[in-house]
Design a protein around this motif. Structure first.
Motif, PDB file in Angstrom:
ATOM      1  N   ARG A 122      -8.542   0.166  -2.943  1.00 24.81           N
ATOM      2  CA  ARG A 122      -7.785   1.623  -2.841  1.00 24.81           C
ATOM      3  C   ARG A 122      -6.796   1.175  -1.605  1.00 24.81           C
ATOM      4  NH1 ARG A 122     -13.996   1.497  -2.955  1.00 24.81           N
ATOM      5  NH2 ARG A 122     -14.467   3.809  -4.104  1.00 24.81           N
ATOM      6  N   TYR A 123      -5.638   1.045  -2.093  1.00 23.47           N
ATOM      7  CA  TYR A 123      -4.350   0.724  -1.824  1.00 23.47           C
ATOM      8  C   TYR A 123      -3.809   1.989  -1.419  1.00 23.47           C
ATOM      9  CZ  TYR A 123      -2.050  -0.167  -5.698  1.00 23.47           C
ATOM     10  OH  TYR A 123      -1.836   0.532  -7.211  1.00 23.47           O
ATOM     11  N   GLY A 124      -4.298   3.138  -2.010  1.00 20.49           N
ATOM     12  CA  GLY A 124      -3.251   4.364  -1.289  1.00 20.49           C
ATOM     13  C   GLY A 124      -3.716   4.899  -0.222  1.00 20.49           C
ATOM     14  N   LEU A 125      -3.216   5.355   0.734  1.00 18.86           N
ATOM     15  CA  LEU A 125      -3.367   6.528   1.482  1.00 18.86           C
ATOM     16  C   LEU A 125      -3.016   7.373   1.597  1.00 18.86           C
ATOM     17  CD1 LEU A 125      -4.005   4.918   5.698  1.00 18.86           C
ATOM     18  CD2 LEU A 125      -3.065   7.356   5.162  1.00 18.86           C
ATOM     19  N   THR A 126      -3.799   9.111   1.188  1.00 21.54           N
ATOM     20  CA  THR A 126      -3.381   9.947   0.873  1.00 21.54           C
ATOM     21  C   THR A 126      -3.637  10.605   2.708  1.00 21.54           C
ATOM     22  OG1 THR A 126      -3.415  10.144  -0.891  1.00 21.54           O
ATOM     23  CG2 THR A 126      -3.560  12.334  -0.014  1.00 21.54           C
ATOM     24  N   VAL A 127      -2.706  11.669   2.610  1.00 22.11           N
ATOM     25  CA  VAL A 127      -3.047  12.371   4.459  1.00 22.11           C
ATOM     26  C   VAL A 127      -2.692  14.280   3.120  1.00 22.11           C
ATOM     27  CG1 VAL A 127      -2.075  13.285   6.477  1.00 22.11           C
ATOM     28  CG2 VAL A 127      -2.174  10.710   5.233  1.00 22.11           C
ATOM     29  N   TRP A 137       0.617  -1.525   0.652  1.00 22.17           N
ATOM     30  CA  TRP A 137       0.469   0.032  -0.267  1.00 22.17           C
ATOM     31  C   TRP A 137       0.681   1.240  -0.283  1.00 22.17           C
ATOM     32  CZ3 TRP A 137       0.863   3.591   4.187  1.00 22.17           C
ATOM     33  CH2 TRP A 137       0.323   2.674   5.657  1.00 22.17           C
ATOM     34  N   ARG A 138      -0.011   2.000  -0.666  1.00 24.12           N
ATOM     35  CA  ARG A 138       0.513   2.809  -0.713  1.00 24.12           C
ATOM     36  C   ARG A 138       0.297   4.318   0.576  1.00 24.12           C
ATOM     37  NH1 ARG A 138       1.319   8.388  -3.054  1.00 24.12           N
ATOM     38  NH2 ARG A 138       3.344   9.030  -4.430  1.00 24.12           N
ATOM     39  N   LEU A 139       1.438   5.395   0.934  1.00 24.70           N
ATOM     40  CA  LEU A 139       1.783   6.673   1.554  1.00 24.70           C
ATOM     41  C   LEU A 139       1.638   8.447   0.592  1.00 24.70           C
ATOM     42  CD1 LEU A 139       0.310   7.297   4.215  1.00 24.70           C
ATOM     43  CD2 LEU A 139       2.952   7.109   5.553  1.00 24.70           C
ATOM     44  N   GLY A 140       0.853   8.732   0.649  1.00 23.30           N
ATOM     45  CA  GLY A 140       0.890   9.250   0.348  1.00 23.30           C
ATOM     46  C   GLY A 140       0.417  11.362   1.220  1.00 23.30           C
ATOM     47  N   PHE A 141       0.908  12.945   0.901  1.00 23.97           N
ATOM     48  CA  PHE A 141       0.887  13.974   1.198  1.00 23.97           C
ATOM     49  C   PHE A 141       1.217  14.515   0.594  1.00 23.97           C
ATOM     50  CE2 PHE A 141       2.653  11.070   4.340  1.00 23.97           C
ATOM     51  CZ  PHE A 141       1.610  11.183   6.093  1.00 23.97           C
ATOM     52  N   PHE A 142      -0.287  15.517   0.995  1.00 25.33           N
ATOM     53  CA  PHE A 142      -0.368  16.895   0.073  1.00 25.33           C
ATOM     54  C   PHE A 142      -0.531  17.939   1.187  1.00 25.33           C
ATOM     55  CE2 PHE A 142      -4.946  16.129   0.058  1.00 25.33           C
ATOM     56  CZ  PHE A 142      -5.140  16.742  -0.127  1.00 25.33           C
ATOM     57  N   ALA A 143      -0.133  19.292   0.613  1.00 27.91           N
ATOM     58  CA  ALA A 143      -1.322  20.191   0.788  1.00 27.91           C
ATOM     59  C   ALA A 143      -1.929  21.320   0.086  1.00 27.91           C
ATOM     60  CB  ALA A 143       0.161  21.275   1.805  1.00 27.91           C
ATOM     61  N   PRO A 144      -2.361  22.107   0.740  1.00 22.73           N
ATOM     62  CA  PRO A 144      -3.899  23.153   0.011  1.00 22.73           C
ATOM     63  C   PRO A 144      -2.132  24.387  -0.434  1.00 22.73           C
ATOM     64  CG  PRO A 144      -4.730  23.090   2.210  1.00 22.73           C
ATOM     65  CD  PRO A 144      -2.865  22.525   2.163  1.00 22.73           C
ATOM     66  N   ASN A 145      -2.747  24.665  -1.191  1.00 24.03           N
ATOM     67  CA  ASN A 145      -2.442  25.403  -2.386  1.00 24.03           C
ATOM     68  C   ASN A 145      -1.723  26.337  -1.614  1.00 24.03           C
ATOM     69  OD1 ASN A 145      -3.267  24.298  -4.822  1.00 24.03           O
ATOM     70  ND2 ASN A 145      -4.449  25.765  -4.935  1.00 24.03           N
ATOM     71  N   TYR A 146      -0.671  26.595  -1.957  1.00 18.71           N
ATOM     72  CA  TYR A 146       0.358  28.051  -1.307  1.00 18.71           C
ATOM     73  C   TYR A 146       0.433  27.393   0.053  1.00 18.71           C
ATOM     74  CZ  TYR A 146      -1.480  30.463  -5.385  1.00 18.71           C
ATOM     75  OH  TYR A 146      -1.865  30.546  -6.646  1.00 18.71           O
ATOM     76  N   MET A 147      -0.012  26.646   0.753  1.00 20.06           N
ATOM     77  CA  MET A 147       0.196  26.144   2.584  1.00 20.06           C
ATOM     78  C   MET A 147       1.716  25.838   2.230  1.00 20.06           C
ATOM     79  SD  MET A 147      -1.919  27.954   3.405  1.00 20.06           S
ATOM     80  CE  MET A 147      -2.287  29.506   2.689  1.00 20.06           C
TER      81      MET A 147
END
Length: 230
Positions: free
Chosen positions: A160-165, A43-53
């Motif tokens: 659903r093996y992608g876990l996004t934070v 499974w995959r662990l990924g991260f993102f942030a809101p625009n410009y943050m």
């Protein structure tokens, strides 16, 4: 010497419910593929942030349902967009957050807990959060589904093996799971604590890992941080 993962007492003592383990085992019985008995390699662990943050992840550690710890399963820059002309909108969360910047957590069984410590560069502030993954999510991550994949125009069996934070100012962490061709499902939302030792657990003398990007700094100066939207 590595710093021990600081787990709360309730987490150390917790074990998945027998009924849920039985359901997961039943779903996996005829479709195991990965080395940890999953129907996929990892499974995959990924991260993102809101625009410009802008965000810098110091560490994201994983505890799987077998009680094993995978330190620094992810670290570094979270996925982010900075549209030109300050035309991006950081308010709220996207309908489809994507998979973010991350890695496959190879050798791990399903995730039981994610510990993440990150620097919110726009404030600036350092946060740490314990994100428990519900048992219902374990079932959803191993349940296969037939779906039409627009990428290649074919019907496939997907998981659903992608876990996004998503990490937002104010210490908000929100989690989804999704598959390459399956829509995201909301998992949980967590309010992080301020990390009392500051950036890099106090080793950097209060200096943050990266300077704020010019586009992000310009957005904050003009519009501020929309704290109550996440």
């Amino acid at each position: 010497m590595p710093v021990p993962l600081p787990l709360p007492r309730s987490t150390r003592a917790a074990h998945p419910a027998k009924a849920v383990l039985a359901i997961v085992a039943l779903l996996l019985a005829s479709c195991t593929k990965g080395q940890s008995g999953l129907p996929y390699d990892a499974w995959r662990l990924g991260f993102f942030a809101p625009n410009y943050m802008d965000v810098w992840i110091e560490t994201a550690d994983v505890v799987d349902i077998k009680g094993r710890i995978f330190r620094r399963a992810m670290a570094g820059v979270a996925s982010i967009s900075r549209p030109a002309g300050l035309k991006g909108n950081p308010r709220g969360w996207p309908t489809d957050p994507g998979w973010g910047a991350g890695k496959h957590v190879r050798g791990a069984a399903l995730p039981r807990l994610i510990y993440v410590r990150w620097q919110s560069l726009v404030e600036p502030q350092t946060y740490e959060a314990y994100i428990p993954i519900p048992e219902a999510t374990h079932i959803a991550m191993v349940k296969s589904k037939k779906t039409f994949c627009e990428f290649d125009g074919k019907w496939i069996i997907d998981h659903r093996y992608g876990l996004t934070v998503g990490l937002a100012p104010g210490g908000i962490a929100k989690v989804w799971i999704s598959g390459p061709c399956l829509a995201p499902i909301k998992v949980t939302r967590v309010q992080a604590d301020v990390a009392k030792l500051g950036p890099d657990s106090g080793r950097s003398g209060g200096v943050y890992a990266l300077p704020l990007k010019p586009q992000s700094e310009a957005y904050i100066q003009k519009y501020g941080i929309p704290y109550d939207t996440w």
